[in-house]
Write a protein that holds these residues in place. Sequence first.
Motif, mmCIF file in Angstrom:
data_model
loop_
_atom_site.group_PDB
_atom_site.id
_atom_site.type_symbol
_atom_site.label_atom_id
_atom_site.label_comp_id
_atom_site.label_asym_id
_atom_site.label_seq_id
_atom_site.Cartn_x
_atom_site.Cartn_y
_atom_site.Cartn_z
ATOM 1 N N ALA A 14 -40.627 -56.531 -54.975
ATOM 2 C CA ALA A 14 -39.734 -56.433 -53.665
ATOM 3 C C ALA A 14 -38.520 -54.785 -53.538
ATOM 4 O O ALA A 14 -39.344 -54.340 -52.692
ATOM 5 N N ALA A 15 -38.176 -54.516 -54.759
ATOM 6 C CA ALA A 15 -37.393 -52.937 -54.520
ATOM 7 C C ALA A 15 -38.349 -51.801 -54.506
ATOM 8 O O ALA A 15 -37.851 -50.945 -53.859
ATOM 9 N N ILE A 16 -39.652 -52.020 -55.095
ATOM 10 C CA ILE A 16 -40.567 -51.209 -55.188
ATOM 11 C C ILE A 16 -40.686 -51.202 -54.037
ATOM 12 O O ILE A 16 -40.978 -49.638 -53.159
ATOM 13 N N LEU A 17 -41.720 -51.796 -53.550
ATOM 14 C CA LEU A 17 -42.584 -51.747 -52.532
ATOM 15 C C LEU A 17 -41.960 -51.127 -51.178
ATOM 16 O O LEU A 17 -42.092 -50.296 -50.212
ATOM 17 N N LEU A 18 -40.188 -51.750 -51.438
ATOM 18 C CA LEU A 18 -39.776 -51.380 -50.161
ATOM 19 C C LEU A 18 -38.718 -49.951 -50.474
ATOM 20 O O LEU A 18 -38.076 -49.662 -49.900
ATOM 21 N N SER A 19 -39.251 -49.479 -51.391
ATOM 22 C CA SER A 19 -38.944 -47.802 -51.343
ATOM 23 C C SER A 19 -39.739 -46.862 -51.388
ATOM 24 O O SER A 19 -39.563 -45.671 -50.791
ATOM 25 N N LEU A 20 -41.229 -47.466 -51.148
ATOM 26 C CA LEU A 20 -42.254 -45.768 -51.435
ATOM 27 C C LEU A 20 -41.933 -45.310 -49.502
ATOM 28 O O LEU A 20 -42.138 -46.069 -48.857
ATOM 29 N N ARG A 21 -42.816 -44.544 -49.763
ATOM 30 C CA ARG A 21 -42.660 -43.799 -48.102
ATOM 31 C C ARG A 21 -43.898 -44.657 -48.154
ATOM 32 O O ARG A 21 -45.340 -44.750 -48.374
ATOM 33 N N LEU A 40 -34.007 -55.683 -47.564
ATOM 34 C CA LEU A 40 -34.933 -55.114 -46.647
ATOM 35 C C LEU A 40 -33.216 -54.913 -45.888
ATOM 36 O O LEU A 40 -33.365 -53.683 -44.767
ATOM 37 N N ARG A 41 -32.335 -55.169 -45.434
ATOM 38 C CA ARG A 41 -31.294 -54.487 -44.456
ATOM 39 C C ARG A 41 -31.096 -53.197 -45.836
ATOM 40 O O ARG A 41 -30.677 -52.105 -44.637
ATOM 41 N N PHE A 42 -31.085 -53.521 -46.646
ATOM 42 C CA PHE A 42 -30.585 -52.213 -47.139
ATOM 43 C C PHE A 42 -31.740 -50.568 -47.191
ATOM 44 O O PHE A 42 -31.246 -49.613 -46.323
ATOM 45 N N ARG A 43 -32.732 -50.956 -46.638
ATOM 46 C CA ARG A 43 -33.575 -49.958 -45.901
ATOM 47 C C ARG A 43 -33.471 -49.866 -44.761
ATOM 48 O O ARG A 43 -33.442 -48.078 -44.273
ATOM 49 N N ARG A 44 -32.524 -50.598 -44.095
ATOM 50 C CA ARG A 44 -33.364 -50.157 -42.571
ATOM 51 C C ARG A 44 -31.742 -48.971 -42.050
ATOM 52 O O ARG A 44 -31.381 -48.543 -41.778
ATOM 53 N N ASP A 45 -30.718 -49.969 -43.182
ATOM 54 C CA ASP A 45 -29.644 -49.340 -42.787
ATOM 55 C C ASP A 45 -29.864 -47.403 -44.067
ATOM 56 O O ASP A 45 -28.649 -46.400 -43.757
ATOM 57 N N ASN A 46 -31.053 -47.388 -44.587
ATOM 58 C CA ASN A 46 -31.304 -45.609 -45.156
ATOM 59 C C ASN A 46 -32.157 -45.298 -45.007
ATOM 60 O O ASN A 46 -33.289 -46.014 -44.824
ATOM 61 N N PRO A 47 -32.119 -44.694 -43.594
ATOM 62 C CA PRO A 47 -33.505 -43.529 -43.133
ATOM 63 C C PRO A 47 -34.255 -43.203 -44.305
ATOM 64 O O PRO A 47 -35.278 -42.552 -44.059
ATOM 65 N N ALA A 48 -33.473 -42.310 -44.935
ATOM 66 C CA ALA A 48 -33.961 -41.856 -46.631
ATOM 67 C C ALA A 48 -35.201 -43.240 -46.637
ATOM 68 O O ALA A 48 -36.606 -42.550 -46.896
ATOM 69 N N LEU A 49 -34.797 -44.408 -46.760
ATOM 70 C CA LEU A 49 -36.489 -45.158 -47.505
ATOM 71 C C LEU A 49 -36.816 -45.368 -46.133
ATOM 72 O O LEU A 49 -38.037 -45.932 -46.996
ATOM 73 N N VAL A 50 -36.833 -44.641 -44.769
ATOM 74 C CA VAL A 50 -37.866 -45.358 -43.891
ATOM 75 C C VAL A 50 -38.797 -44.552 -43.573
ATOM 76 O O VAL A 50 -39.729 -44.544 -43.116
ATOM 77 N N LYS A 51 -37.823 -42.999 -43.296
ATOM 78 C CA LYS A 51 -38.726 -42.417 -42.992
ATOM 79 C C LYS A 51 -39.197 -41.033 -44.204
ATOM 80 O O LYS A 51 -39.075 -40.057 -43.296
ATOM 81 N N GLY A 52 -37.723 -41.107 -44.967
ATOM 82 C CA GLY A 52 -37.926 -39.932 -46.091
ATOM 83 C C GLY A 52 -39.048 -39.801 -46.604
ATOM 84 O O GLY A 52 -40.024 -40.446 -46.158
ATOM 85 N N SER A 53 -38.612 -38.258 -46.747
ATOM 86 C CA SER A 53 -39.996 -37.718 -47.644
ATOM 87 C C SER A 53 -39.778 -38.275 -49.426
ATOM 88 O O SER A 53 -39.066 -38.932 -49.859
ATOM 89 N N ILE A 54 -40.799 -38.342 -50.852
ATOM 90 C CA ILE A 54 -41.146 -39.092 -51.413
ATOM 91 C C ILE A 54 -41.096 -37.835 -52.588
ATOM 92 O O ILE A 54 -42.229 -37.298 -52.115
ATOM 93 N N THR A 55 -40.153 -37.395 -53.509
ATOM 94 C CA THR A 55 -40.448 -36.628 -54.477
ATOM 95 C C THR A 55 -40.476 -37.322 -56.263
ATOM 96 O O THR A 55 -39.528 -37.818 -56.831
ATOM 97 N N PHE A 56 -41.394 -37.309 -56.449
ATOM 98 C CA PHE A 56 -41.166 -38.293 -58.004
ATOM 99 C C PHE A 56 -40.798 -37.060 -59.264
ATOM 100 O O PHE A 56 -41.067 -35.853 -59.288
ATOM 101 N N VAL A 57 -40.682 -37.806 -60.208
ATOM 102 C CA VAL A 57 -39.383 -37.108 -61.023
ATOM 103 C C VAL A 57 -39.933 -37.664 -62.083
ATOM 104 O O VAL A 57 -40.054 -38.746 -62.460
ATOM 105 N N GLU A 58 -39.405 -36.741 -63.875
ATOM 106 C CA GLU A 58 -40.025 -36.928 -65.116
ATOM 107 C C GLU A 58 -38.403 -38.226 -65.458
ATOM 108 O O GLU A 58 -37.611 -37.058 -65.501
ATOM 109 N N ASN A 59 -38.819 -38.809 -66.254
ATOM 110 C CA ASN A 59 -37.583 -39.435 -67.061
ATOM 111 C C ASN A 59 -38.314 -38.178 -68.643
ATOM 112 O O ASN A 59 -39.343 -38.932 -69.324
#
Length: 586
Positions: A368-375, A467-486
């Motif tokens: 759920a955390a992964i799915l609700l975090s993707l652009r 779902l509440r966390f996603r709704r409260d953070n516009p970056a997770l709703v409409k923001g861009s996504i940039t993958f970073v290396e570990n």
Amino acid sequence: MTSRTPFPSPTPSRIAGNDPDWWRGAVIYEIYPRSFQDSDGDGIGDLRGITSRLPYVADLGVDAVWLAPFFTSPQKDFGYDISDYCDIDPAYGTLADFDALIAEAHRLGLKVMIDQVLSHSSDRHPWFVESRSSRDSAKADWYVWADPRPDGGPPNNWLSVFGGSSWQWDSRRRQYYLHNFLTEQPDLNFHNEEVVEALLNTVKFWLDRGVDGFRLDTTNFYFHDAELRSNPPDPDVPDHKRIEAYHWQDHRYDKNRPEVPGFLRRLRALLDLYPGSATVGEIGQGPRSLELMALYTGGGDKLHMAYTFDFLGAAFSAGHFRSHVARFEEVAADGWPCWAFSNHDVVRHLSRWRGHARDDRKLASLAAAILLSLRGSVCLYQGEELGLHEAELAYEDLVDPYGLRLWPEFKGRDGCRTPMVWDGASPTGGFTEGKPWLPVSAAHLARAVDRQRADDTSVLSEYRRLLRFRRDNPALVKGSITFVENAAPEPGETLAFVRRHGDSAILCLFNLSADPAEFRAGADLSGVIGTGRDRIPLEGHQALFLHIGPGGQALPPAGTGAGLTASSSTGDRTEPRSTSGQSSLT
């Protein structure tokens, strides 16, 4: 292609107060009407039952519901074989029931999207009845008809998704007709302008009735090759797919045709007359699925969003998620994805991925955390928020024609379509007072809504927090996504990306393994997460969100925990800590 159908504009009151871009980043909850809630005791879910449960859906924190087909149908494919595009099957209710559902959903702040099955109809549809009656009928060319080869065989080698040839002989016309699915689901001829206009008018019917959008079934099947050329073999078909002959072909002529975008532009022109309406298209699977999703959603003049089956299979790894999302970002330009892990056509994801976890509740929270975090936008399937597995059914309980044909190598789609469980003490899960059309899984009863609602550690509670966390953070709703290396020496199965929107940014970290891992900021995050935060331990199946300030510094956590992680502040530093499955999203 240009439309010759005049579509009047809707009244201003219909769109007053709406955000026309509500769909961008929306979370859409799929309801399978036959299995959601039965209101009259006949064992089949219906529209009144759905309406009675909409407060639960709204309380989850989603933005919209998607209703699988409820149209008049012989139910050979349980609603995906439509005999009247503009009426309700009596098993599900009436048009008045649908109007009441729309009104209640809108009162609760939910948008309503409905399935639109345009590529094919039922063989009981009056259009097909007339088409097959004579080669000279007014609708003779509304479906795809072809003469046999000299030896009487079908015109080419095209195969049905449900097995066997996709051509069915009709003795009256002495021709074959095309059916990409069941023989009872003949394909409409999109090369015929009258067909296109008739289908667009069925879409308009529901827009005028107040729907907010459509999920478009089998979008890439709309057109066929007019020359009826045979498909070449697919040289790269994996062995596990060879149980179905359909996958042995490269389907370049029976679907994915270049005419599809032209129709989608006409469809979009109609929806643009109804500001705030939206479409999500189903693309299916194949080597070009992501490119098709980008093509069909790019340019702002076709689909609003689309999803493929890339995340609806058995693959579960950081590399798989990263490569597919990054590939879409590479080819999509201004397109928009809609991601899903489960739906009414595939084995539920907790069953597909169970071999990757020791604790399925942790896996449910992590997924759920992964799915609700993707652009992109997100589709959740009913029961996903309860952590339901695929129901185990006996052969005699199956009703899905796909499963009955391919048993036992493939058990069909019934296992993901069993009734929703509301009441753990009821043998039918509170779904019906009668005999349910599919058995209620006994294993599901322990995960019923009433068993999880008051449990702060339950999967249902975790979905609500996320779902509440996603709704409260516009970056997770409409923001861009940039993958970073570990940059850790042994990064393991870690996935990391940054979501940005304006001055807001969130670093999203996930450990897809059951074993502990470590995240180290590499050059692409140099100075971003602050002194003392360059090494972050991650427990097995842990997800962590870290806010990043405008200057790149790590901020105190205004809701940085998700999945299996909470955070605590010590002075001006933020330390992640495990909470054994609980979240602290504030």
